[in-house]
Design an enzyme around this catalytic site. Structure first.
Site, PDB file in Angstrom:
ATOM      1  CB  ALA A 129       8.630 -15.195  19.009  1.00  6.56           C
ATOM      2  CG  HIS A 130      11.304 -12.163  15.007  1.00  9.86           C
ATOM      3  ND1 HIS A 130      12.646 -11.899  15.138  1.00  9.86           N
ATOM      4  CD2 HIS A 130      11.207 -13.508  14.810  1.00  9.86           C
ATOM      5  CE1 HIS A 130      13.332 -13.020  15.016  1.00  9.86           C
ATOM      6  NE2 HIS A 130      12.482 -14.012  14.818  1.00  9.86           N
TER       7      HIS A 130
ATOM      8  CG  HIS B 192      10.592 -15.587  10.519  1.00  8.57           C
ATOM      9  ND1 HIS B 192       9.603 -15.618  11.472  1.00  8.57           N
ATOM     10  CD2 HIS B 192      11.679 -16.183  11.073  1.00  8.57           C
ATOM     11  CE1 HIS B 192      10.076 -16.198  12.575  1.00  8.57           C
ATOM     12  NE2 HIS B 192      11.335 -16.563  12.342  1.00  8.57           N
TER      13      HIS B 192
ATOM     14  NE  ARG C 118      -5.056 -26.698  -6.734  1.00  7.02           N
ATOM     15  CZ  ARG C 118      -5.907 -27.477  -6.076  1.00  7.02           C
ATOM     16  NH1 ARG C 118      -5.953 -28.780  -6.350  1.00  7.02           N
ATOM     17  NH2 ARG C 118      -6.696 -26.987  -5.134  1.00  7.02           N
TER      18      ARG C 118
ATOM     19  CG  ASP D  60      10.755 -28.827  19.722  1.00  7.13           C
ATOM     20  OD1 ASP D  60      10.162 -29.180  18.677  1.00  7.13           O
ATOM     21  OD2 ASP D  60      10.593 -27.715  20.253  1.00  7.13           O
ATOM     22  N   GLY D  61       9.764 -32.288  18.800  1.00  5.03           N
ATOM     23  CA  GLY D  61       8.462 -32.901  18.884  1.00  5.03           C
ATOM     24  C   GLY D  61       7.327 -31.920  19.036  1.00  5.03           C
TER      25      GLY D  61
ATOM     26  CG  ASP E 126      14.205 -21.126  17.193  1.00  7.46           C
ATOM     27  OD1 ASP E 126      14.864 -20.073  17.303  1.00  7.46           O
ATOM     28  OD2 ASP E 126      13.000 -21.137  16.907  1.00  7.46           O
TER      29      ASP E 126
END
Length: 393
Positions: free
Chosen positions: A152-153, A207, A239, A260-261, A285
């Site tokens: 989300a950037h 990221h 691998r 947070d699941g 986050d």
């Protein structure tokens, strides 16, 4: 926690508060019928049972009954809450909502933006830090991210970590920047890592579409964190093990985890916690919808839609931060990931403190440590919070 331990001297003018609780829990374990003597903003002595200082020798006695007393939570990575983002002109409400949920020390995460915009944000945070010791500084989650795993950037604001860009941010963020995320495969990433580390800024790999070897090279260059493990990076392939396996294999590295699941399945979170014991830091986050209602928000320059507490970049399936608070992460660690309570508490306290180089004064209930405390019910719901010896909220 060392029972009966104390620091040798205190200022006579500092307020003395004795806190008693059925259970005192930190990374060292759990103590029944524990007590903590707070003098000013510092823990002066700890112990258990009847050896506590007499009520006549303190200014206040706080008896928490059957509560669980832990160190204050430390969030290495959060973007806001209560409808506000840390890029906003004012974000006091965001800090307040997380403090009400036990986070007593925060690193404020900023999304990718042009350097002049980041400079303005750094100036605002500097002004807040001048009056608020509970704000530890800034995490620059951008702009040095892979456009192929941007999350989300805003891709328009992503740049390579050139020496000039790094120098400009270090100058603007002097005394404010605590952490920066860098995709290790970008041109100049290893030199930038060394440049930030030399300035006492913790570097995280994240990221990224980088490989196992590229992540290892970043860790050898001084990177010591993995930004929200499993998210915005290649997964583990038998691998092509990728950056997660590189971080697990390196005892120098702390791995952030959003428990947070939603971001990571609890079974995978449990596997990571077992694979890297004592090196996983639970983060939120959190974006502006933490502690707020579903609806439309922004994260940096991007529109975000929050439905049933899950945030996505509007019109996409890209997760845009979380609505998590750290008390929920603690409960999830115990009930969904199967961690013993002292280990779960450590993942919110001593582990992030050590990752920031602050493990000698934050994240423990021990003499000489900051008086950051959270009182939890037996079901781990927050009841009271103290930051630097002062009750919050």
């Amino acid at each position: 926690m060392s029972v009966g331990a104390s620091v040798p001297s205190v200022g006579l003018e500092a307020r003395r508060t004795l806190v008693r609780s059925a259970h005192v829990v930190d990374a060292a374990g759990s103590t029944a019928d524990g007590w903590v003597l707070v003098v000013g903003d510092t823990i002066h002595a700890v112990g258990a049972g009847p050896e506590a200082p007499a009520a006549t020798s303190v200014d206040e006695v706080v008896d928490l009954g059957d509560a669980v007393l832990t160190p204050g939570f430390i969030d290495l990575h959060g973007h806001g809450g209560a409808g506000a983002a840390y890029e906003d002109e004012s974000f006091a409400d965001a800090l307040a909502v997380h403090r009400a949920h036990g986070t007593t020390r925060s690193v404020l995460s900023l999304v990718a933006n042009p350097v002049p915009t980041l400079t303005s944000s750094l100036d605002r945070v500097r002004a807040v830090m001048a009056d608020d010791p509970l704000v530890l500084g800034v995490h620059l989650e951008g702009p040095f991210l892979s456009p192929h795993n941007k999350g989300a950037h805003n891709e328009s604001f992503l740049i390579d970590p050139s020496p000039s860009a790094v120098s400009a941010l270090l100058e603007a963020g002097d005394g404010v920047i605590r952490q920066v995320t860098i995709a290790p495969e970008l041109p100049g990433a290893l030199s930038a890592t060394e440049q930030f580390v030399a300035a006492d800024v913790a570097v995280a790999v994240g990221h990224t579409v980088g490989t196992y070897d590229q992540a290892r090279a970043a860790f050898d260059a001084g990177a010591t964190l993995l930004t929200h493990a499993f998210n915005a990076m290649p997964g583990i392939h038998h691998r092509a093990p990728g950056p997660i396996a590189a971080a697990v294999a390196d005892d120098r590295v702390t791995l952030e985890l959003i428990l947070d699941g939603v971001h990571v399945h609890p079974s995978v979170a449990s596997m990571l916690l077992r694979a890297a014991p004592g090196r996983v830091a639970l983060i939120t986050d959190a974006m502006g919808a933490a502690g707020a209602a579903d609806g439309s928000y922004t994260l940096g320059s991007l529109a975000v839609t929050v439905t049933d507490g899950v945030a996505h970049v509007a019109g996409t399936d890209t997760i845009a931060g979380s609505t998590l608070t750290q008390d929920v992460a603690l409960r999830n660690a115990v009930t969904r990931a199967g961690l013993p309570l002292p280990e779960a508490v450590a993942a919110l306290t001593s582990v992030p403190a050590a990752a920031l180089g602050l493990g000698d004064r934050l994240g423990r209930i021990a003499p000489g440590f900051a008086a950051d405390l959270v009182a939890l019910s037996p079901s781990l719901e927050v009841q009271r919070v103290w930051g630097a010896g002062r009750q919050l909220g």
